[in-house]
Design an enzyme around this catalytic site. Structure first.
Site, mmCIF file in Angstrom:
data_model
loop_
_atom_site.group_PDB
_atom_site.id
_atom_site.type_symbol
_atom_site.label_atom_id
_atom_site.label_comp_id
_atom_site.label_asym_id
_atom_site.label_seq_id
_atom_site.Cartn_x
_atom_site.Cartn_y
_atom_site.Cartn_z
ATOM 1 C CE LYS A 73 -27.704 -62.002 98.393
ATOM 2 N NZ LYS A 73 -27.790 -62.184 96.942
HETATM 3 C C1 E4P Z 1 -26.401 -65.178 96.067
HETATM 4 O O1 E4P Z 1 -27.386 -64.760 96.659
HETATM 5 C C2 E4P Z 1 -25.844 -64.590 94.861
HETATM 6 O O2 E4P Z 1 -26.859 -63.859 94.227
HETATM 7 C C3 E4P Z 1 -25.371 -65.584 93.841
HETATM 8 O O3 E4P Z 1 -25.664 -66.911 94.229
HETATM 9 C C4 E4P Z 1 -23.994 -65.376 93.335
HETATM 10 O O4 E4P Z 1 -23.705 -66.361 92.383
HETATM 11 P P1 E4P Z 1 -22.488 -66.228 91.344
HETATM 12 O O5 E4P Z 1 -21.229 -66.568 92.060
HETATM 13 O O6 E4P Z 1 -22.817 -67.224 90.280
HETATM 14 O O7 E4P Z 1 -22.492 -64.807 90.859
#
Ligand code: E4P
Length: 218
Positions: free
Chosen positions: A83
């Protein structure tokens, strides 16, 4: 639509696996911090549980540093996806990783043109954050619709992984749009199963069942 679990908590991941609702996992530094565990340990455990794609996020801010982290995480298992944040250095790293055959998930995407850059860099997945856009009075799902349209226009193979999912309506709209994946917190998975008419209907059936004469055991 594939269901990924948006969590670094192996308890959540096990619960989703038991329901057949864990096609993959996404983690991020904030989710890992909540576990209080070292990330290497968490990642190893998730790799041992989940055969599908598992996103591990780099924290370096320059492409070389990202590549070093990425190559190390990639050795944890063939299902590990790196990522990378959607910044210029991140796109440089994604291009190299794509050439090396290492899968990537370009995260923190907040606009369709950012997603276009991720696809052109060779990303395996792009993660548009719908909840965080909704939080600032923009329309997160409209961004997803635009990304899907752009990718279809040009036949990009990059998969749209709807992220920052906060509620069942996000899941519904992602599925109606034809998003490839939604990454969902386990709490939202449970919300998806719930309906007040299911609960009241079940209560009535169970109450009526008490009135049914029972056959004597033979
Ligand atoms: C995506 O891969 C992130 O881990 C996640 O969806 C972020 O979500 P949030 O905005 O609820 O922190």
């Amino acid at each position: 639509m594939k269901f990924f679990i948006d969590s670094a908590d192996v308890g959540d991941i096990r619960k989703a696996l038991a329901l057949g609702l864990c096609d993959g996992v996404t983690t991020n530094p904030s989710l890992v911090a909540k576990t209080g565990r070292a990330f290497d340990d968490v990642l190893k455990e998730i790799v041992s549980l989940v055969p599908g794609p598992i996103s591990a996020e780099v924290t370096a801010t320059d492409a070389e540093g990202m590549l070093a982290e990425a190559r190390r995480y990639a050795r944890f298992g063939e299902q590990v996806v790196i990522k990378v944040p959607l910044v210029v250095e991140g796109l440089r790293a994604v291009k190299t990783l794509s050439e090396e055959g290492i899968k990537t998930n370009v995260t923190l995407c907040f606009s369709p043109v950012q997603a276009l850059l991720a696809a052109k860099a060779g990303a395996t997945y792009v993660s548009p954050f719908v909840g965080r856009l909704d939080d600032i009075s923009e329309d997160g799902m409209a961004m997803v619709a635009d990304i899907l349209q752009i990718y279809r226009n040009y036949g990009f193979a990059t998969q749209v992984l709807v992220a920052s999912v906060r509620n069942p309506i996000h899941v519904l709209r992602a599925a109606k749009l034809g998003a490839h994946v939604a990454t969902i917190p386990y709490s939202v998975i449970e919300q998806l199963a719930k309906h007040p008419l299911t609960d009241s209907g079940l209560k009535k059936f169970l109450a009526d069942w008490e009135k049914v004469p029972k056959a004597k055991a033979r």
